[in-house]
Design a protein around this motif. Structure first.
Motif, PDB file in Angstrom:
ATOM      1  N   LEU A 116      12.535   3.955   1.823  1.00 21.95           N
ATOM      2  CA  LEU A 116      12.541   2.984   2.923  1.00 21.95           C
ATOM      3  C   LEU A 116      13.175   1.652   2.549  1.00 21.95           C
ATOM      4  CD1 LEU A 116       8.983   3.482   4.490  1.00 21.95           C
ATOM      5  CD2 LEU A 116      11.184   4.122   5.500  1.00 21.95           C
ATOM      6  N   GLN A 117      13.173   1.306   1.265  1.00 19.56           N
ATOM      7  CA  GLN A 117      13.578  -0.048   0.870  1.00 19.56           C
ATOM      8  C   GLN A 117      14.968  -0.420   1.360  1.00 19.56           C
ATOM      9  OE1 GLN A 117      12.984  -1.978  -2.892  1.00 19.56           O
ATOM     10  NE2 GLN A 117      11.246  -0.673  -3.392  1.00 19.56           N
ATOM     11  N   LYS A 118      15.953   0.438   1.136  1.00 17.75           N
ATOM     12  CA  LYS A 118      17.322   0.094   1.510  1.00 17.75           C
ATOM     13  C   LYS A 118      17.499  -0.046   3.018  1.00 17.75           C
ATOM     14  CE  LYS A 118      22.160   1.216   0.692  1.00 17.75           C
ATOM     15  NZ  LYS A 118      23.121   2.112  -0.014  1.00 17.75           N
ATOM     16  N   PRO A 119      17.088   0.945   3.828  1.00 14.01           N
ATOM     17  CA  PRO A 119      17.262   0.776   5.278  1.00 14.01           C
ATOM     18  C   PRO A 119      16.484  -0.411   5.842  1.00 14.01           C
ATOM     19  CG  PRO A 119      15.982   2.768   4.782  1.00 14.01           C
ATOM     20  CD  PRO A 119      16.568   2.298   3.501  1.00 14.01           C
ATOM     21  N   VAL A 120      15.284  -0.681   5.298  1.00 12.49           N
ATOM     22  CA  VAL A 120      14.506  -1.833   5.784  1.00 12.49           C
ATOM     23  C   VAL A 120      15.205  -3.132   5.420  1.00 12.49           C
ATOM     24  CG1 VAL A 120      12.334  -3.090   5.531  1.00 12.49           C
ATOM     25  CG2 VAL A 120      12.303  -0.613   5.810  1.00 12.49           C
ATOM     26  N   LYS A 121      15.825  -3.197   4.232  1.00 14.14           N
ATOM     27  CA  LYS A 121      16.567  -4.401   3.844  1.00 14.14           C
ATOM     28  C   LYS A 121      17.747  -4.638   4.781  1.00 14.14           C
ATOM     29  CE  LYS A 121      15.560  -4.797  -1.101  1.00 14.14           C
ATOM     30  NZ  LYS A 121      16.108  -4.722  -2.475  1.00 14.14           N
ATOM     31  N   ILE A 122      18.472  -3.556   5.105  1.00  8.91           N
ATOM     32  CA  ILE A 122      19.612  -3.677   6.020  1.00  8.91           C
ATOM     33  C   ILE A 122      19.134  -4.124   7.399  1.00  8.91           C
ATOM     34  CG2 ILE A 122      21.424  -2.400   7.216  1.00  8.91           C
ATOM     35  CD1 ILE A 122      21.624  -0.612   4.716  1.00  8.91           C
ATOM     36  N   LEU A 123      18.053  -3.506   7.882  1.00 10.94           N
ATOM     37  CA  LEU A 123      17.496  -3.879   9.182  1.00 10.94           C
ATOM     38  C   LEU A 123      17.008  -5.322   9.164  1.00 10.94           C
ATOM     39  CD1 LEU A 123      16.660  -3.101  12.029  1.00 10.94           C
ATOM     40  CD2 LEU A 123      14.524  -2.178  11.092  1.00 10.94           C
ATOM     41  N   SER A 124      16.414  -5.752   8.059  1.00 12.16           N
ATOM     42  CA  SER A 124      15.927  -7.128   7.938  1.00 12.16           C
ATOM     43  C   SER A 124      17.079  -8.122   8.038  1.00 12.16           C
ATOM     44  CB  SER A 124      15.193  -7.317   6.605  1.00 12.16           C
ATOM     45  OG  SER A 124      14.042  -6.511   6.540  1.00 12.16           O
ATOM     46  N   ALA A 125      18.199  -7.803   7.379  1.00 16.74           N
ATOM     47  CA  ALA A 125      19.365  -8.683   7.437  1.00 16.74           C
ATOM     48  C   ALA A 125      19.900  -8.779   8.865  1.00 16.74           C
ATOM     49  CB  ALA A 125      20.447  -8.171   6.489  1.00 16.74           C
ATOM     50  N   LEU A 126      19.952  -7.653   9.546  1.00 13.81           N
ATOM     51  CA  LEU A 126      20.420  -7.649  10.936  1.00 13.81           C
ATOM     52  C   LEU A 126      19.483  -8.455  11.834  1.00 13.81           C
ATOM     53  CD1 LEU A 126      21.544  -3.909  11.295  1.00 13.81           C
ATOM     54  CD2 LEU A 126      23.019  -5.928  11.067  1.00 13.81           C
ATOM     55  N   LEU A 127      18.180  -8.279  11.618  1.00  9.90           N
ATOM     56  CA  LEU A 127      17.201  -9.015  12.424  1.00  9.90           C
ATOM     57  C   LEU A 127      17.287 -10.507  12.169  1.00  9.90           C
ATOM     58  CD1 LEU A 127      14.105  -6.641  12.170  1.00  9.90           C
ATOM     59  CD2 LEU A 127      15.456  -7.130  14.213  1.00  9.90           C
ATOM     60  N   LEU A 128      17.566 -10.892  10.921  1.00 12.91           N
ATOM     61  CA  LEU A 128      17.726 -12.310  10.612  1.00 12.91           C
ATOM     62  C   LEU A 128      18.870 -12.908  11.412  1.00 12.91           C
ATOM     63  CD1 LEU A 128      17.196 -14.868   8.970  1.00 12.91           C
ATOM     64  CD2 LEU A 128      18.616 -13.901   7.144  1.00 12.91           C
ATOM     65  N   VAL A 129      19.976 -12.184  11.473  1.00 18.57           N
ATOM     66  CA  VAL A 129      21.132 -12.660  12.252  1.00 18.57           C
ATOM     67  C   VAL A 129      20.766 -12.770  13.729  1.00 18.57           C
ATOM     68  CG1 VAL A 129      23.476 -12.086  13.004  1.00 18.57           C
ATOM     69  CG2 VAL A 129      22.806 -11.709  10.625  1.00 18.57           C
ATOM     70  N   VAL A 130      20.065 -11.762  14.254  1.00 19.63           N
ATOM     71  CA  VAL A 130      19.671 -11.774  15.666  1.00 19.63           C
ATOM     72  C   VAL A 130      18.724 -12.934  15.953  1.00 19.63           C
ATOM     73  CG1 VAL A 130      18.416 -10.505  17.452  1.00 19.63           C
ATOM     74  CG2 VAL A 130      20.021  -9.303  15.976  1.00 19.63           C
ATOM     75  N   LEU A 144       0.827  -1.203   0.000  1.00 25.31           N
ATOM     76  CA  LEU A 144       0.000   0.000   0.000  1.00 25.31           C
ATOM     77  C   LEU A 144       0.866   1.259   0.000  1.00 25.31           C
ATOM     78  CD1 LEU A 144      -2.887   1.140   0.148  1.00 25.31           C
ATOM     79  CD2 LEU A 144      -2.673   1.090   2.644  1.00 25.31           C
ATOM     80  N   VAL A 145       1.950   1.234   0.796  1.00 25.04           N
ATOM     81  CA  VAL A 145       2.867   2.372   0.832  1.00 25.04           C
ATOM     82  C   VAL A 145       3.499   2.574  -0.542  1.00 25.04           C
ATOM     83  CG1 VAL A 145       5.050   3.233   1.782  1.00 25.04           C
ATOM     84  CG2 VAL A 145       3.357   2.187   3.293  1.00 25.04           C
ATOM     85  N   ARG A 146       3.901   1.459  -1.173  1.00 27.44           N
ATOM     86  CA  ARG A 146       4.525   1.581  -2.499  1.00 27.44           C
ATOM     87  C   ARG A 146       3.538   2.134  -3.524  1.00 27.44           C
ATOM     88  NH1 ARG A 146       8.311  -2.589  -5.954  1.00 27.44           N
ATOM     89  NH2 ARG A 146       8.062  -1.517  -7.953  1.00 27.44           N
ATOM     90  N   ARG A 147       2.282   1.737  -3.407  1.00 24.57           N
ATOM     91  CA  ARG A 147       1.267   2.198  -4.367  1.00 24.57           C
ATOM     92  C   ARG A 147       0.913   3.671  -4.155  1.00 24.57           C
ATOM     93  NH1 ARG A 147      -2.812  -0.220  -7.518  1.00 24.57           N
ATOM     94  NH2 ARG A 147      -4.660   1.091  -7.765  1.00 24.57           N
ATOM     95  N   GLN A 148       0.719   4.060  -2.891  1.00 29.77           N
ATOM     96  CA  GLN A 148       0.258   5.409  -2.594  1.00 29.77           C
ATOM     97  C   GLN A 148       1.406   6.415  -2.438  1.00 29.77           C
ATOM     98  OE1 GLN A 148      -2.925   6.149  -2.692  1.00 29.77           O
ATOM     99  NE2 GLN A 148      -3.588   4.025  -2.942  1.00 29.77           N
ATOM    100  N   LEU A 149       2.529   5.939  -1.931  1.00 33.26           N
ATOM    101  CA  LEU A 149       3.674   6.832  -1.665  1.00 33.26           C
ATOM    102  C   LEU A 149       4.952   6.210  -2.230  1.00 33.26           C
ATOM    103  CD1 LEU A 149       2.768   7.515   2.079  1.00 33.26           C
ATOM    104  CD2 LEU A 149       2.387   9.111   0.168  1.00 33.26           C
ATOM    105  N   PRO A 150       5.080   6.150  -3.552  1.00 28.48           N
ATOM    106  CA  PRO A 150       6.234   5.476  -4.168  1.00 28.48           C
ATOM    107  C   PRO A 150       7.578   6.049  -3.749  1.00 28.48           C
ATOM    108  CG  PRO A 150       5.004   6.777  -5.791  1.00 28.48           C
ATOM    109  CD  PRO A 150       4.167   6.710  -4.567  1.00 28.48           C
ATOM    110  N   GLN A 151       7.638   7.365  -3.543  1.00 28.09           N
ATOM    111  CA  GLN A 151       8.904   7.975  -3.124  1.00 28.09           C
ATOM    112  C   GLN A 151       9.298   7.520  -1.724  1.00 28.09           C
ATOM    113  OE1 GLN A 151      10.889   9.744  -4.876  1.00 28.09           O
ATOM    114  NE2 GLN A 151       9.759  10.665  -6.574  1.00 28.09           N
ATOM    115  N   VAL A 152       8.313   7.451  -0.839  1.00 24.52           N
ATOM    116  CA  VAL A 152       8.566   6.979   0.527  1.00 24.52           C
ATOM    117  C   VAL A 152       9.024   5.523   0.497  1.00 24.52           C
ATOM    118  CG1 VAL A 152       7.531   6.503   2.771  1.00 24.52           C
ATOM    119  CG2 VAL A 152       6.930   8.604   1.543  1.00 24.52           C
ATOM    120  N   ALA A 153       8.356   4.712  -0.325  1.00 28.70           N
ATOM    121  CA  ALA A 153       8.714   3.296  -0.444  1.00 28.70           C
ATOM    122  C   ALA A 153      10.143   3.142  -0.944  1.00 28.70           C
ATOM    123  CB  ALA A 153       7.743   2.582  -1.381  1.00 28.70           C
ATOM    124  N   ALA A 154      10.509   3.936  -1.941  1.00 29.94           N
ATOM    125  CA  ALA A 154      11.864   3.872  -2.493  1.00 29.94           C
ATOM    126  C   ALA A 154      12.899   4.265  -1.444  1.00 29.94           C
ATOM    127  CB  ALA A 154      11.968   4.782  -3.715  1.00 29.94           C
TER     128      ALA A 154
END
Length: 296
Positions: free
Chosen positions: A167-181, A155-165
């Motif tokens: 957020l993608q990189k920091p969320v990916k980095i955070l996701s990788a860190l969370l996977l390790v944790v 929904l964020v990507r559809r309504q707020l594409p700039q915000v989604a773009a």
């Protein structure tokens, strides 16, 4: 087993962030591709949903794993592909659009197939009385934990594409860190089991990972899919969403069994190396294979 507040809060929140990152990379078109290009998607789903659980069952029986570990292996097999598959597929010159489609579609289907496969594993390995009734509430919990954040991300990507773009990189980095944790937490919570069973579970997880990659690549090749499509399917079903398996196994609201999380935790460490080697192997001569790339 008493509910651990850390697990009760941390696992759903972490999984929610990871699935939100997936949602930020998806559009409705990713789901629509199954109608426009059904063959590669259906082949990938059959490999993921039918062939892999069967292969995992025989591997688990062959290694004579303790019952909770055996159920954990089947839980892993029932998990959809992980978002890391998209990156590996890209590096190996795979059809990333197909990866995204398979991740999206299988994440939805897994809401129904995971409880079914896990219950069959519980009945076989732990006895009739261990099966968990497929209560609507339990299925709804999994649905909310897994697909709720995905829907928000889309929904964020559809309504707020700039915000989604953004957020993608920091969320990916955070996701990788969370996977390790999460992997570290699973090992820490059941360290004794890890020490005792790591060699056997590690070999079983490695065997299952190699079978997953082989099935995902060679079955599509035998069925005349292009090399990029076969690479994509190989990565998709060879890199399982171990985070989801660990979260469901350890969550006090669901399986509430730390030992069942062990196979996914070990698999999560093994798959990064094997997938890298597999990607290097299949991407050799990628320039020659470029003409057979098909858009999915």
């Amino acid at each position: 087993m008493t509910a651990d507040p850390l697990l009760t809060l941390f696992l759903p929140i972490s999984l929610g962030i990871i699935m939100l990152g997936l949602g930020l990379s998806l559009t409705v078109a990713d789901f629509a591709r199954i109608v426009r290009y059904p063959k590669p998607v259906l082949i990938g789903l059959v490999c993921q949903i039918i062939l892999l659980p069967i292969a995992c069952f025989f591997i688990t029986v062959g290694f004579a794993l303790e019952s909770a570990l055996a159920v954990g292996m089947l839980l892993l097999a029932a998990s959809p592909g992980g978002t890391t598959a998209n990156l590996y597929s890209h590096l190996a010159h795979g059809d990333v659009a197909l990866n995204i489609t398979l991740t999206a579609v299988n994440s939805v289907i897994a809401i129904l197939t995971m409880p079914l496969i896990v219950n069959l594993a519980l009945m076989y390995f732990m006895g009739e009385g261990q099966a968990i009734p497929l209560q609507f509430g339990k299925v709804l919990q999994v649905f909310v934990i897994v697909l709720g954040p995905v829907a928000i991300g889309m929904l964020v990507r559809r309504q707020l594409p700039q915000v989604a773009a953004t957020l993608q990189k920091p969320v990916k980095i955070l996701s990788a860190l969370l996977l390790v944790v999460i992997i570290a937490l699973a090992v820490y919570k059941d360290w004794q089991t890890f020490v005792i069973y790591a060699p056997v579970v590690g070999m079983a997880a490695l065997c299952f990972n190699l079978v997953s990659l082989a099935v995902g690549y060679w079955v599509p090749r035998l069925l005349q899919l292009s090399k990029p499509q076969s690479i994509a399917i190989g990565m998709e079903i060879g890199i399982h969403n171990g985070t989801l398996a660990i979260a469901l196994a350890m969550s006090p609201m669901l399986l509430n069994n730390k030992t069942m999380a062990m196979p996914a935790a070990i698999y999560g460490l093994v798959m990064f190396f094997t997938a890298g080697i597999f990607g290097w192997w299949v991407s050799r001569g990628a320039a020659k294979a470029a003409p057979e790339r098909a858009v999915v």
